[in-house]
Motif scaffolding. Structure first.
Motif, PDB file in Angstrom:
ATOM      1  N   GLY A   1       0.807  -1.215   0.000  1.00 58.64           N
ATOM      2  CA  GLY A   1       0.000   0.000   0.000  1.00 58.64           C
ATOM      3  C   GLY A   1       0.842   1.268   0.000  1.00 58.64           C
ATOM      4  O   GLY A   1       0.546   2.221  -0.727  1.00 58.64           O
TER       5      GLY A   1
ATOM      6  N   GLY B   1     -12.523   3.391   1.523  1.00 60.56           N
ATOM      7  CA  GLY B   1     -12.171   1.973   1.458  1.00 60.56           C
ATOM      8  C   GLY B   1     -11.988   1.354   2.828  1.00 60.56           C
ATOM      9  O   GLY B   1     -12.328   0.172   3.048  1.00 60.56           O
TER      10      GLY B   1
ATOM     11  N   GLY C   1     -13.619  -1.987   4.604  1.00 60.15           N
ATOM     12  CA  GLY C   1     -12.858  -2.977   5.355  1.00 60.15           C
ATOM     13  C   GLY C   1     -13.452  -3.254   6.717  1.00 60.15           C
ATOM     14  O   GLY C   1     -13.479  -4.407   7.182  1.00 60.15           O
TER      15      GLY C   1
ATOM     16  N   LEU D   1      -9.686 -11.364   4.565  1.00 61.69           N
ATOM     17  CA  LEU D   1      -9.972 -10.351   3.548  1.00 61.69           C
ATOM     18  C   LEU D   1      -9.830  -8.942   4.116  1.00 61.69           C
ATOM     19  O   LEU D   1      -9.251  -8.047   3.476  1.00 61.69           O
ATOM     20  N   ALA D   2     -10.340  -8.729   5.329  1.00 59.17           N
ATOM     21  CA  ALA D   2     -10.230  -7.408   5.959  1.00 59.17           C
ATOM     22  C   ALA D   2      -8.773  -7.051   6.236  1.00 59.17           C
ATOM     23  O   ALA D   2      -8.369  -5.889   6.087  1.00 59.17           O
TER      24      ALA D   2
ATOM     25  N   LEU E   1      -7.229  -5.880   2.923  1.00 54.50           N
ATOM     26  CA  LEU E   1      -7.725  -4.580   2.481  1.00 54.50           C
ATOM     27  C   LEU E   1      -7.297  -3.460   3.420  1.00 54.50           C
ATOM     28  O   LEU E   1      -6.773  -2.421   2.978  1.00 54.50           O
TER      29      LEU E   1
ATOM     30  N   PHE F   1      -3.531  -2.766   3.333  1.00 56.98           N
ATOM     31  CA  PHE F   1      -3.163  -2.019   2.125  1.00 56.98           C
ATOM     32  C   PHE F   1      -3.544  -0.544   2.238  1.00 56.98           C
ATOM     33  O   PHE F   1      -2.732   0.350   1.957  1.00 56.98           O
ATOM     34  N   LEU F   2      -4.781  -0.267   2.643  1.00 55.62           N
ATOM     35  CA  LEU F   2      -5.255   1.118   2.694  1.00 55.62           C
ATOM     36  C   LEU F   2      -4.611   1.899   3.832  1.00 55.62           C
ATOM     37  O   LEU F   2      -4.344   3.102   3.697  1.00 55.62           O
TER      38      LEU F   2
END
Length: 535
Positions: free
Chosen positions: A374, A402, A406, A420-421, A424, A427-428
């Motif tokens: 990220g 985003g 998440g 998955l969270a 995400l 990264f963010l």
């Protein structure tokens, strides 16, 4: 938590103490602007050594931190201050020295920071696990050793140096070489860490394999650092060709040419235009005089003595008078709070999702790797978009939205949702870490970036305390149960549902307001410049 039988609230307050130490650094910004980065690195080495060594002694000799929790908070605060001094030495210095590629340069720097957790995790798995006490001693020596080693490579020159065209051209060539070398070496390290994560998941019981991977990572880090340190041998020692006229004489002897170069090599601290597409118009305005609306801020004419200082970069006193400063602080508080809710509480979230405690090591590495991707990706992307006319603030606003997505995914409290969270949000959160300092340079200039950067960290403390710590802990403890040994446990969606939903709503509201404000001001800025040019 387990060694000292601390409740979740005490652990969260310890995390808050660490975050206060890591983000309460107005004094660090002032010291940096006054003395430069090298003394800051020495301070980081000393504070880090004291913090980790004290924690090592507390665990080794079984100090009673349950009844003396204040000492635990002090240790965490001291470690946070070490992080603050190191961060303050690096980020403003990079912003000043790599202005033309600030997004990518900060992205690379923050990406190495994002990978640091995964690198140290490999040390722990290969050489120490499960001997956490010995690992604490290793950290007490490792952190200051790295600080002292890196200190000798840190250089910073006077900002006035940028007024000299020859020096500026040479620094530009050197900066491009450093950024290019780092950008080429970082993916190699990232791929190796991903490989290590896969190896640990498939062959976690093989100590010899873990040691081999850890040694390979150490070797790779050393090679990358040496590669990055190699300066471009073609960096001009004499006048660059661009500054030499047809007769072979230095172009600086011609006042008109020299003045044009000075305009191109604008003073380090000049605030960057939020509207990159109107750069040519802004240059015209600098010659013909400003219109009623300031093209850099969308605000009305400067009052008092503020206009005289804009070319030198805005001071903290000027910045706090602007609405965008407080909106940036609000967006930073919410985005850091959302990211911290997952990162700080990952140990509890693993249990909430029904996974074993050993799974936490995998998530620490995932967070570290996604932070790296990220930070590097957002830095490079924001630089490219900026050249296409898209301000960095738009990227930051989308990242905030985003993070709200998440949080909604995390609220499901399932194993797949947690994976998955983590991807995400990691990264963010890494993206926001790069975009925040770069946006400060865009809006207010870099001459006073040290104090501006450290003052914005107060927003990080607020968001971390209110969202990552208090909000999460209040919901978690309301649903947790204690076993016979006094340990808290909580499994299921109810442990985090209310906190994650509330955090998601905050991200959506603040992100929408942030994007709307900057889109409106961009339109005001465009109309003001168009009107001035028509005149």
């Amino acid at each position: 938590k387990e060694a000292f039988l601390l409740r979740q609230g005490a652990v969260d307050l310890g995390g808050l103490a660490q975050n206060v130490g890591a983000n309460c650094g107005l004094h660090a910004g002032l010291l940096l602007d006054r003395f430069g980065p090298r003394p800051m690195i020495l301070g980081a080495a000393a504070l880090g050594c004291v913090a980790y060594l004290t924690l090592y002694l507390a665990v080794l000799h079984e100090w009673n931190l349950h009844d003396n929790v204040g000492l635990f908070y002090l240790i965490m605060f001291c470690q946070g201050q070490a992080q603050m001094f190191a961060d303050m030495a690096v980020i403003p210095t990079v912003s000043r020295r790599f202005r033309e590629n600030s997004g990518l340069a900060l992205g690379i720097c923050k990406a190495f920071l994002g990978l640091s957790g995964s690198i140290v995790e490999q040390f722990y798995v290969a050489f120490f696990k499960p001997a956490t006490v010995d690992f604490m001693l290793f950290l007490a020596l490792y952190f200051p050793a790295v600080c002292l080693l890196c200190r000798r490579f840190v250089t910073t020159g006077a900002l006035d140096e940028e007024h000299q065209p020859l020096q500026a051209e040479k620094r530009r060539c050197e900066a491009q070489a450093v950024i290019g070398n780092a950008a080429r070496g970082l993916p190699v390290l990232l791929a190796l860490l991903i490989f290590a994560l896969v190896v640990d998941s498939l062959f976690g019981g093989s100590r010899l394999l873990n040691i081999s991977v850890a040694l390979l990572i150490i070797l790779t880090v050393g090679l990358i650092c040496a590669y990055v340190a190699m300066q471009d041998q073609s960096a001009p020692e004499e006048a660059p060709s661009a500054l030499v006229d047809d007769s072979g004489e230095s172009a600086s002897r011609h006042p008109d040419h020299d003045e044009s170069r000075r305009t191109e090599l604008e003073d380090d601290a000049s605030p960057a235009l939020e509207e990159p597409l109107l750069g040519a118009a802004a240059s015209t305005l600098q010659v013909n005089g400003p219109p009623d609306a300031d093209p850099r801020t969308g605000a009305g004419p400067e009052t008092g003595g503020e206009a005289e200082h804009v070319s030198e970069g805005l001071t903290i006193g000027m910045a706090v008078k602007r609405a965008d400063f407080w909106l940036q602080a609000g967006a930073v508080a919410v985005s850091w709070g959302a990211g911290g809710l997952l990162i700080i509480n990952i140990g509890q979230l693993v249990e909430v999702a029904g996974l074993g405690k050993d799974s936490k090591d995998v998530f620490v590495s995932l967070i570290s790797i996604m932070n790296c991707i990220g930070r590097l990706g957002a830095g490079a992307l924001s630089d490219k978009l900026l050249r296409l006319g898209v301000p960095r603030v738009y990227v930051f606003g989308m990242a905030t939205l985003g993070l709200g997505v998440g949080m909604l995914i995390l609220s499901a409290a399932s194993q797949s949702a947690l994976y998955l969270a983590t991807l995400l949000v990691g990264f963010l959160y890494g993206s926001c870490n790069v975009l925040g300092p770069a946006i400060l340079g865009d809006l207010y200039g870099v001459r006073n970036i040290g104090v501006l950067y450290s003052s914005m960290m107060i927003a990080i403390i607020s968001g971390t305390f209110l969202i990552s710590t208090r909000l999460f802990a209040s919901v978690y403890e309301a649903h947790a149960t204690e076993d016979g040994a006094g340990h808290e446990h909580c499994v299921g969606q109810g442990c985090i549902s209310a906190s994650t939903h509330a955090c998601a709503i905050m991200c959506f509201c603040v992100g929408t307001l942030y994007l709307t404000f900057h889109a409106y001001r961009r339109g005001v800025c465009r109309r003001a410049l168009d009107g001035a040019l028509n005149e």
